[in-house]
Design an enzyme around this catalytic site. Structure first.
Site, PDB file in Angstrom:
ATOM      1  N   SER A 147       0.831  -1.204   0.000  1.00 36.96           N
ATOM      2  CA  SER A 147       0.000   0.000   0.000  1.00 36.96           C
ATOM      3  C   SER A 147       0.864   1.252   0.000  1.00 36.96           C
ATOM      4  CB  SER A 147      -0.876   0.015   1.256  1.00 36.96           C
ATOM      5  OG  SER A 147      -1.489   1.282   1.416  1.00 36.96           O
ATOM      6  N   TYR A 160      -1.761   0.273  10.220  1.00 37.59           N
ATOM      7  CA  TYR A 160      -1.788  -0.371   8.910  1.00 37.59           C
ATOM      8  C   TYR A 160      -0.533  -0.008   8.106  1.00 37.59           C
ATOM      9  CZ  TYR A 160      -3.516  -1.339   4.156  1.00 37.59           C
ATOM     10  OH  TYR A 160      -3.669  -1.792   2.874  1.00 37.59           O
TER      11      TYR A 160
END
Length: 315
Positions: A147, A160
């Site tokens: 990501s 995250y």
């Protein structure tokens, strides 16, 4: 010609995290291309698994796996080894991702950081290490969905983002270490897509309530419950721009598996070029302003607001 010969050779591909989103779409795509696909799902009775059974050929194998459970990973490894020992394994797609917290790092419970690391980092590490002998014997491919939050400090995504940063670095290391074996390693860093629970406002409202209930009193007073509310409101607003068409990501993953010379990094999605340009070439404060404008711009914590200071003086 190489691309075709690969697709028709009935090559084998293992995908982690196929209950929904990119994993499910990629499993269907590879199955349609003639691959033998091993698709892992968290819930074999869930809607995602049922959809795969309905829409894919009998070649596709569904395997139940929770990446936080070593015994699940070992069972999947044994199954894949038993079915691919003679042929080797052409491709591994690490796609399972987890996040259920949108909050400042200080407000995110330590356990949330641990869970993100367990699924997004350690789970992928264990699976990759377990399948490497098969991938090496085939001179195959590893494609990992990471990501941009692992490269850029998005507000309220520390748990995250930190796990994805670790994952990206790990895969970069594998890429250089596995070069002599002829195994190619690619990273896919998608923009914001509509996958799984990530776009369900009810899910995030519940997470917000749980977070507020779990916060120590002093911390909640310093930031204010309205601070957490506002982050959640902005995030739910941001979700409306999520892209529904997953084909750019599926195409990147497929290219990583099949191109003669796959890219080291793929960036499917809108706005990522600008984001990375700002990150690389402009001062940090510009990048931070951009990320707040693009994603979430938290209000001032309660303890720093003028009205709070005035109230404190009166008291």
């Amino acid at each position: 010609g190489r691309r075709l010969s690969l697709a028709t050779a009935g090559l084998l591909s293992a995908l982690a995290g196929c209950d929904s989103g990119f994993g499910q779409a990629t499993a269907r795509h590879l199955d349609a291309m003639g691959f033998q696909v091993f698709a892992s799902v968290l819930d074999p009775q869930g809607p995602g698994a049922k959809e795969l059974r309905r829409s894919c050929s009998p070649r596709l194998t569904l395997l139940q796996m929770d990446l936080t459970k070593p015994e699940d990973i070992q069972r999947v490894l044994q199954h894949i080894q038993a079915h691919t020992n003679s042929t080797g394994l052409w491709g591994l797609v690490n796609n399972a991702g987890f996040n259920d917290t949108i909050a400042d790092a200080e407000l995110s419970p330590l356990g949330k950081f641990r869970t993100c690391m367990e699924v997004n980092f350690f789970g992928s590490l264990e699976l990759t290490k377990g399948l490497l002998p098969l991938l090496r014997s085939a001179g195959g491919r590893i494609v990992t969905v990471s990501s941009p939050a692992g490269d850029l400090p998005f507000p309220c995504l520390a748990a995250y983002g930190a796990s994805k940063a670790a994952l990206s670095l790990l895969m970069d290391t594998f890429r250089s270490e596995l070069q002599p074996w002829g195994v190619k390693v690619s990273l896919v860093l998608p923009g914001y897509y509509k996958t799984g629970t990530t776009c369900d406002p009810a899910f995030w409202n519940l997470q917000k309530q749980r977070l507020v209930a779990s916060l120590p009193r002093e911390l909640l007073q310093a930031y204010g419950e309205d601070y957490v509310e506002e982050i959640n409101r902005q995030f739910i607003q941001f979700m409306k721009v999520a892209v529904e068409d997953l084909s750019a990501v599926v195409n990147s993953i497929t290219d990583g598996l099949l191109a003669a010379n796959p890219a080291v990094r793929y960036y499917p999605g809108q706005g990522l070029g600008l984001m990375y340009f700002i990150h690389r070439y402009l001062p940090y404060f510009v990048r931070d302003l951009f990320l707040k404008g693009f994603f979430i711009n938290p209000k001032l914590p309660r303890a720093l607001r003028r009205e709070h200071h005035n109230d404190a003086k009166k008291a």
